[in-house]
Design a protein around this motif. Structure first.
Motif, PDB file in Angstrom:
ATOM      1  N   ALA A 223      -2.930  -4.280  -9.009  1.00 32.62           N
ATOM      2  CA  ALA A 223      -2.840  -5.638  -8.478  1.00 32.62           C
ATOM      3  C   ALA A 223      -1.381  -6.033  -8.274  1.00 32.62           C
ATOM      4  CB  ALA A 223      -3.525  -6.609  -9.433  1.00 32.62           C
ATOM      5  N   SER A 224      -0.573  -5.633  -9.224  1.00 30.10           N
ATOM      6  CA  SER A 224       0.838  -5.989  -9.148  1.00 30.10           C
ATOM      7  C   SER A 224       1.505  -5.364  -7.926  1.00 30.10           C
ATOM      8  CB  SER A 224       1.513  -5.533 -10.434  1.00 30.10           C
ATOM      9  OG  SER A 224       2.894  -5.692 -10.342  1.00 30.10           O
ATOM     10  N   VAL A 225       1.290  -4.065  -7.777  1.00 36.84           N
ATOM     11  CA  VAL A 225       1.904  -3.354  -6.654  1.00 36.84           C
ATOM     12  C   VAL A 225       1.372  -3.893  -5.333  1.00 36.84           C
ATOM     13  CG1 VAL A 225       1.917  -1.143  -5.459  1.00 36.84           C
ATOM     14  CG2 VAL A 225       2.468  -1.248  -7.888  1.00 36.84           C
TER      15      VAL A 225
ATOM     16  N   TYR B 117      -0.803   6.127  -3.203  1.00 36.71           N
ATOM     17  CA  TYR B 117      -0.354   5.393  -4.377  1.00 36.71           C
ATOM     18  C   TYR B 117       0.828   4.499  -4.051  1.00 36.71           C
ATOM     19  CZ  TYR B 117      -3.233   7.887  -7.771  1.00 36.71           C
ATOM     20  OH  TYR B 117      -4.275   8.373  -8.496  1.00 36.71           O
ATOM     21  N   GLN B 118       1.222   4.478  -2.805  1.00 38.77           N
ATOM     22  CA  GLN B 118       2.316   3.612  -2.353  1.00 38.77           C
ATOM     23  C   GLN B 118       3.667   4.060  -2.882  1.00 38.77           C
ATOM     24  OE1 GLN B 118      -0.365   2.509  -0.488  1.00 38.77           O
ATOM     25  NE2 GLN B 118       1.078   0.859  -0.152  1.00 38.77           N
ATOM     26  N   VAL B 119       3.863   5.374  -3.069  1.00 38.81           N
ATOM     27  CA  VAL B 119       5.186   5.825  -3.488  1.00 38.81           C
ATOM     28  C   VAL B 119       6.212   5.366  -2.463  1.00 38.81           C
ATOM     29  CG1 VAL B 119       4.378   7.875  -4.718  1.00 38.81           C
ATOM     30  CG2 VAL B 119       4.960   8.052  -2.308  1.00 38.81           C
ATOM     31  N   GLU B 120       7.396   5.041  -2.970  1.00 42.58           N
ATOM     32  CA  GLU B 120       8.467   4.628  -2.063  1.00 42.58           C
ATOM     33  C   GLU B 120       9.189   5.854  -1.519  1.00 42.58           C
ATOM     34  OE1 GLU B 120      10.836   2.120  -4.537  1.00 42.58           O
ATOM     35  OE2 GLU B 120       9.445   0.448  -4.383  1.00 42.58           O
TER      36      GLU B 120
ATOM     37  N   ARG C  83       7.870  -4.094  -3.363  1.00 43.30           N
ATOM     38  CA  ARG C  83       8.208  -2.728  -3.771  1.00 43.30           C
ATOM     39  C   ARG C  83       7.225  -2.217  -4.813  1.00 43.30           C
ATOM     40  NH1 ARG C  83      13.859  -1.401  -5.848  1.00 43.30           N
ATOM     41  NH2 ARG C  83      12.748   0.573  -5.786  1.00 43.30           N
ATOM     42  N   SER C  84       6.879  -0.940  -4.731  1.00 43.46           N
ATOM     43  CA  SER C  84       5.979  -0.371  -5.731  1.00 43.46           C
ATOM     44  C   SER C  84       6.755   0.224  -6.900  1.00 43.46           C
ATOM     45  CB  SER C  84       5.111   0.720  -5.112  1.00 43.46           C
ATOM     46  OG  SER C  84       5.867   1.899  -4.895  1.00 43.46           O
ATOM     47  N   LYS C  85       7.987   0.633  -6.621  1.00 39.49           N
ATOM     48  CA  LYS C  85       8.810   1.302  -7.641  1.00 39.49           C
ATOM     49  C   LYS C  85       8.192   2.610  -8.126  1.00 39.49           C
ATOM     50  CE  LYS C  85      11.344  -2.638  -9.365  1.00 39.49           C
ATOM     51  NZ  LYS C  85      11.993  -3.181 -10.547  1.00 39.49           N
ATOM     52  N   ILE C  86       7.283   3.151  -7.352  1.00 43.14           N
ATOM     53  CA  ILE C  86       6.689   4.432  -7.716  1.00 43.14           C
ATOM     54  C   ILE C  86       7.370   5.528  -6.905  1.00 43.14           C
ATOM     55  CG2 ILE C  86       4.556   5.775  -7.822  1.00 43.14           C
ATOM     56  CD1 ILE C  86       3.019   3.196  -7.949  1.00 43.14           C
ATOM     57  N   ILE C  87       7.720   6.613  -7.568  1.00 44.70           N
ATOM     58  CA  ILE C  87       8.350   7.726  -6.865  1.00 44.70           C
ATOM     59  C   ILE C  87       7.568   8.987  -7.171  1.00 44.70           C
ATOM     60  CG2 ILE C  87      10.034   7.965  -8.760  1.00 44.70           C
ATOM     61  CD1 ILE C  87      11.998   9.002  -6.605  1.00 44.70           C
ATOM     62  N   GLY C  88       7.217   9.712  -6.122  1.00 42.53           N
ATOM     63  CA  GLY C  88       6.338  10.862  -6.297  1.00 42.53           C
ATOM     64  C   GLY C  88       7.055  12.178  -6.116  1.00 42.53           C
TER      65      GLY C  88
END
Lengths: 344, 344
Positions: free
Chosen positions: A65-67, A128-131, A72-77
């Motif tokens: 929900a937050s993302v 997953y919305q990685v940046e 920004r997702s702040k997720i890096i894959g």
DNA sequence: CTCATTTGCGCAATCGATATTGCAGGTGAA
DNA sequence: TTCACCTGCAATATCGATTGCGCAAATGAG
């Protein structure tokens, strides 16, 4: 009585639940729990009350929900072929550590060197919305780049270069030259023999193998040694391939092996063990890859360790400064000499 | 002119974008793209049109939005200490493969044996809405279980047991007995010597070490050998610890080492290399852990390989059948004998 | 005591996908 | 022709967190 007490089947509490329990609004709860409460002028008193209730209820944010809401997702894959050797293991570990240092959430997934899985995993990470997506040792970096571009996701190639995205790789050529030089020195010193050496493992279509072979050949040519075509045994990465290649190759007398990876080294060692005692004393090898047990293997003159930390430094620098696909960033390797004790 | 053309700064397309381009509604697009379109009586014609547009636009679903709305996330998480040895590497790889087979999305993260990071990572995975969390080799399994319970997330302990959640671990006791037996046999056969053996590496507070030590002691007692307390060198897992422990331990003459892990083996090998040729010929060891290079190390009589595949089979069985915390599921180990060739 | 600020917090829209419900238009039987 | 029913799709509420905006109460200046 059909459960009508408003008594939920105990689910995860949300900010709405916490808000009710703390006697405030969801937006206040949200800002308290994500740290923006000062900016939103929430009183310390309320902030503490909300925090306490959240703690008691075992609240954890729903990242989904937050993302979804945030910019920004702040997720890096990262996709990586395997975890089963020190090189890739170290890359995965350091990647995760580095990402956390930067306040990012790392997600790593391994793709078993399977091109289809590679593509699937890349798409999954994008979902997953990685940046940013780091493609490590991809079999087809261009394909990954293409998928990322279609999804407007930044991508970086690590370990193997691609033309569509910035790449960070080892300086394979120089590393291979260094290793070849040491190997030649030791062959001369220990065996009174001057080559030409044998190249074992890898695939010529693979950029890293090609560069290492180039260094291997040049180092010999520079000494006036004529490297023989038949001594290049690059028939794939598996241990079996290397073992078989060596078996079917005439090797008696002094022999110097340039081993292209630890997996090839396994095959080479199996072959080595089958040699007579006399013959095996006339074998020296070096390995373009590092493993902690390497230094205990007989005949080893040294290993080239890829500088994973620096490679990841460079990678994260690229992430910071949205660079264009340029020439690959070359990271020097670390040479680990091995001085096997003289044995009785 | 201030960009007023409705021309977005190229972002990721959503079902709403696709719906406009395909001349239909977002709900139709959603059902086409998630495969429920037949159930929703969408015509083949529309489905094909939507699929084509989605393909052209490089559409990928936003998992965050999808998971947020759906009842199940289908995400399964694992925390694991390191990727830097074959055992944990294999666990991570097989876990990912198994999860995908079951239609689940694996997320693995490594915690560097750091209790704080372990907790942080567990909470992070819970934030991702994992349905199940596998805690592998956790330093504090109970803490992880507690966190998961607070968040109503199922958890399973792997490799190290805990009392709060179901656990799957190796049969360390039996494995250790087998290894000890072989080691004693080989010491007798090769060196004409009957023990007692030395135990190297690990921590006694650690369940696995304790069980292995029990097997180690029992196997010797069964043969009427009196294991000496001073020969238990369990001062931690690091290579340095093992090396130092061995250095400060009087070992001349025939010696048999029970090495508790590959990391301890590194230390043992460093010590080994410092021995005189005569002394090192009187050393035999076995390792409770597997590494491909182990079979090339002098003095090695065999390695106990933990059966990762079966461990994960059992783990996924537990996931299927929401089991209660019971006695740990014990998975037998695989013994890998090593027959080092006689060397000149 | 009046008016301008500041403090403290709630309202409501929103992110993208899903799932229930509803509603035209078409089909077939009587 | 009438009505029940099916086909094919759209409208809409919802998941949980974030955030711009607005408003009342408290505070301070004059």
């Amino acid at each position: 009585m059909v459960a009508d007490e408003g008594e939920e089947i105990s689910k995860r509490p949300t900010i709405y639940d916490i808000a009710v329990l703390a006697g405030t609004s969801p937006s206040a709860v949200s800002s308290v729990l994500n740290g923006t409460w000062k900016k939103r002028r929430i009183s310390v008193k309320l902030a503490e009350r909300v925090s306490r209730v959240a703690e008691e209820q075992g609240y954890t944010t729903n990242i989904q929900a937050s993302v979804l809401r945030r910019a920004r997702s702040k997720i890096i894959g990262m996709i990586i072929p395997k975890y089963d050797n020190r090189y890739f293991g170290a890359i995965a570990e350091h990647f995760e550590a580095r990402a956390r240092d930067q306040g990012l959430f790392p997600v790593v997934t391994c793709t078993q060197r399977d091109p289809a899985l590679e593509v699937e995993a890349a798409k999954e990470l994008i979902s997953y919305q990685v940046e940013t997506l780091i493609a490590t040792g991809a079999t087809d970096p261009e394909r990954i780049t293409q998928i990322c571009q279609a999804a407007r996701v930044r991508s970086i190639n690590l370990d193997l270069p691609g033309s569509g995205a910035p790449s960070v790789i080892s300086d394979n050529y120089t590393g291979a030259m260094d290793l070849t030089d040491v190997l030649l020195d030791r062959c001369k010193e220990d065996l009174g023999w001057q080559g030409p050496l044998t190249f074992v493992g890898g695939r010529l279509s693979d950029h890293n193998t090609a560069e290492r072979l180039r260094g291997f050949l040049d180092a010999q040519k520079r000494r006036g040694i004529d490297p023989q075509q038949a001594k290049v045994l690059a028939l794939g990465y598996s241990a079996d391939n290397s073992e078989n290649a060596l078996m079917s190759c005439e090797t008696t007398g002094p022999t110097g092996l340039f081993i292209n990876s630890t997996i090839s080294l396994e095959g080479a060692m199996r072959w080595y063990r089958k040699q007579s005692a006399k013959q095996s004393n006339m074998i020296r090898f070096g390995c373009f890859d590092w493993d902690p047990f390497g230094e205990f293997l007989p005949g080893n003159v040294g290993m080239v360790q890829q500088d994973v930390e620096t490679m990841l430094d460079r990678t994260f620098e690229l992430i910071g400064s949205d660079a264009k696909p340029d020439n690959p960033v070359l990271v020097p390797c670390i040479f680990r000499p091995v001085r096997t004790e003289k044995r009785g």
